[in-house]
Design a protein around this motif. Structure first.
Motif, mmCIF file in Angstrom:
data_model
loop_
_atom_site.group_PDB
_atom_site.id
_atom_site.type_symbol
_atom_site.label_atom_id
_atom_site.label_comp_id
_atom_site.label_asym_id
_atom_site.label_seq_id
_atom_site.Cartn_x
_atom_site.Cartn_y
_atom_site.Cartn_z
ATOM 1 N N UNK A 115 105.278 -108.175 96.339
ATOM 2 C CA UNK A 115 106.210 -108.259 97.460
ATOM 3 C C UNK A 115 105.722 -107.377 98.598
ATOM 4 N N UNK A 116 105.635 -107.953 99.788
ATOM 5 C CA UNK A 116 105.221 -107.212 100.983
ATOM 6 C C UNK A 116 106.327 -107.352 102.022
ATOM 7 N N UNK A 117 106.925 -106.222 102.402
ATOM 8 C CA UNK A 117 108.075 -106.226 103.303
ATOM 9 C C UNK A 117 107.810 -105.342 104.510
ATOM 10 N N UNK A 118 108.204 -105.821 105.691
ATOM 11 C CA UNK A 118 108.109 -104.995 106.893
ATOM 12 C C UNK A 118 109.482 -104.846 107.528
ATOM 13 N N UNK A 119 109.599 -103.911 108.456
ATOM 14 C CA UNK A 119 110.853 -103.691 109.177
ATOM 15 C C UNK A 119 110.698 -104.134 110.631
ATOM 16 N N UNK A 122 111.165 -109.701 112.669
ATOM 17 C CA UNK A 122 111.718 -110.784 111.861
ATOM 18 C C UNK A 122 111.498 -112.147 112.485
ATOM 19 N N UNK A 123 111.972 -113.180 111.792
ATOM 20 C CA UNK A 123 111.797 -114.558 112.260
ATOM 21 C C UNK A 123 113.105 -115.326 112.167
ATOM 22 N N UNK A 124 113.289 -116.250 113.117
ATOM 23 C CA UNK A 124 114.459 -117.116 113.063
ATOM 24 C C UNK A 124 114.148 -118.331 112.189
ATOM 25 N N UNK A 172 113.297 -107.558 109.905
ATOM 26 C CA UNK A 172 112.059 -107.571 109.139
ATOM 27 C C UNK A 172 111.890 -108.797 108.263
ATOM 28 N N UNK A 173 110.768 -108.832 107.571
ATOM 29 C CA UNK A 173 110.381 -110.001 106.778
ATOM 30 C C UNK A 173 109.882 -109.566 105.408
ATOM 31 N N UNK A 174 110.174 -110.387 104.406
ATOM 32 C CA UNK A 174 109.795 -110.087 103.022
ATOM 33 C C UNK A 174 109.085 -111.295 102.424
ATOM 34 N N UNK A 175 107.808 -111.127 102.061
ATOM 35 C CA UNK A 175 107.038 -112.165 101.382
ATOM 36 C C UNK A 175 106.948 -111.818 99.899
ATOM 37 N N UNK A 176 107.165 -112.825 99.038
ATOM 38 C CA UNK A 176 107.028 -112.639 97.598
ATOM 39 C C UNK A 176 105.997 -113.629 97.072
ATOM 40 N N UNK A 177 104.937 -113.106 96.470
ATOM 41 C CA UNK A 177 103.876 -113.927 95.907
ATOM 42 C C UNK A 177 103.980 -113.864 94.389
ATOM 43 N N UNK A 281 129.247 -106.519 94.336
ATOM 44 C CA UNK A 281 127.814 -106.666 94.112
ATOM 45 C C UNK A 281 127.217 -107.230 95.403
ATOM 46 N N UNK A 282 126.203 -106.541 95.932
ATOM 47 C CA UNK A 282 125.529 -106.989 97.144
ATOM 48 C C UNK A 282 124.288 -107.786 96.765
ATOM 49 N N UNK A 283 123.924 -108.779 97.610
ATOM 50 C CA UNK A 283 122.703 -109.546 97.375
ATOM 51 C C UNK A 283 121.938 -109.681 98.690
ATOM 52 N N UNK A 284 120.603 -109.780 98.569
ATOM 53 C CA UNK A 284 119.767 -109.905 99.765
ATOM 54 C C UNK A 284 118.410 -110.473 99.395
ATOM 55 N N UNK A 285 117.762 -111.108 100.371
ATOM 56 C CA UNK A 285 116.394 -111.566 100.178
ATOM 57 C C UNK A 285 115.392 -110.436 100.223
ATOM 58 N N UNK A 286 115.800 -109.277 100.746
ATOM 59 C CA UNK A 286 114.958 -108.088 100.696
ATOM 60 C C UNK A 286 115.080 -107.463 99.310
#
Length: 323
Positions: A115-119, A122-124, A172-177, A281-286
């Motif tokens: 997982x590579x995440x930046x702050x 972001x993208x629409x 920000x954006x989060x990529x998961x490989x 319980x909170x949920x997020x794509x991050x």
């Protein structure tokens, strides 16, 4: 050199690059890239590396894995022109047949996740729909070829893996490989090991707040099928109206962290004045690590990272309700 690099990127995207896959330790590859990443990334970007313990091996070309990490890191750097945080994480996960039914792009089985995440900015939704297309770029003219992420996509697919992306504008954006796990350690992870004695609901009322319809539908199907009484809200205004009707009957709030209007944490605070005895319980794509260090949520709150398997969600919900 630039022409050679461009050729390599095009070959990777078309999946015709010659590869020499080996059984490798992803953590070792990441550790070996620390100095390189530090040279590539500006000093105003803080790099955090969080490596999972006892990861299974993966079978991939180590040079291509390095290329994946480098391209994602460079993309993250460019998304943070005024500095920020870059987080690189590894972990292992078991995805079952139920998970595949709602995530057609990936086969069931054990995986090692990078997982590579930046702050950054972001993208629409429009940018996300084109993010892996060759020559598509949101950068200024002359600032990129538009091949970085398409190259990553090509390499991942050539390696038999999968990639997903989550992003919020301004957050920000989060990529998961996902790399297929190999070896004994992967074999030790079984569905039975991960499933508790019971994850069934007993008619408890759960209010789900999520602005993406596809995710709402998945969560509703999972929780309703497990025996919970599920109330769905697409926005915070609808959630507060439902909470008002439920009053003390609400058992649990499952809410996205980042939504238009009010954030999940603020929503939970507001509902607590209406429904005094519910749990959240909170949920997020991050990832949890990124959320914990972003100031968006307080430490110690209950959290689940998207995408999650039905088992993951049901285990989390049952554990919190049993407390």
């Amino acid at each position: 050199v630039r022409a050679a690099d461009l050729t390599q990127q095009l070959l990777a995207f078309s999946r015709k690059q010659i590869v020499t896959p080996k059984v490798i330790d992803l953590n070792r590859v990441i550790k070996g890239m620390n100095k390189m990443l530090r040279r590539l990334i500006r000093e105003d970007v803080e790099i955090s590396t969080l490596l999972g313990h006892d990861l299974p091996a993966i079978k991939a070309d180590p040079t291509q894995v390095e290329q994946i990490v480098m391209n994602l890191a460079l993309n993250a750097r460019d998304a943070m022109p005024f500095g920020g945080n870059l987080t690189v994480e590894t972990d292992s996960v078991l995805l079952d047949e139920e998970y595949q039914q709602t995530h057609q792009y990936i086969a069931p089985g054990p995986y090692v996740v990078l997982t590579v995440t930046d702050t950054g900015h972001g993208m629409d939704a429009e940018a996300l729909s084109h993010v892996f297309e060759p020559f598509y770029t949101t950068k200024q003219m002359g600032r990129g070829t538009g091949l970085g992420l398409s190259t990553v996509y090509g390499i991942v697919k050539q390696s038999g893996g999968s990639i997903s992306v989550y992003s919020e504008v301004g957050r920000g954006t989060c990529f998961k490989v996902y790399f297929t796990a190999v070896g004994e350690k992967a074999g030790q992870i079984t569905k039975e090991d991960r499933r508790p004695e019971s994850t069934a609901g007993q008619g408890e009322i759960i209010l789900v707040v999520e602005d993406e319809k596809a995710i709402r539908d998945i969560v509703e199907r999972i929780l309703s099928g497990a025996g919970y009484d599920v109330k769905m809200a697409a926005d915070t205004e609808k959630a507060m109206a439902l909470a008002q009707d439920l009053g003390e009957g609400l058992d649990l709030l499952l809410t996205d962290v980042i939504m238009p209007g009010m954030q999940g944490r603020d929503l939970s605070d507001v509902i607590s004045r209406i429904c005094p005895n519910f749990k959240t319980v909170f949920m997020s794509g991050y990832t949890e690590n990124v959320i914990a260090h972003s100031g968006v949520l307080d430490e110690g709150v209950e959290f689940i990272s998207k995408p999650f398997t039905p088992d993951d969600l049901l285990r989390k919900i049952r554990r919190i309700l049993n407390k």
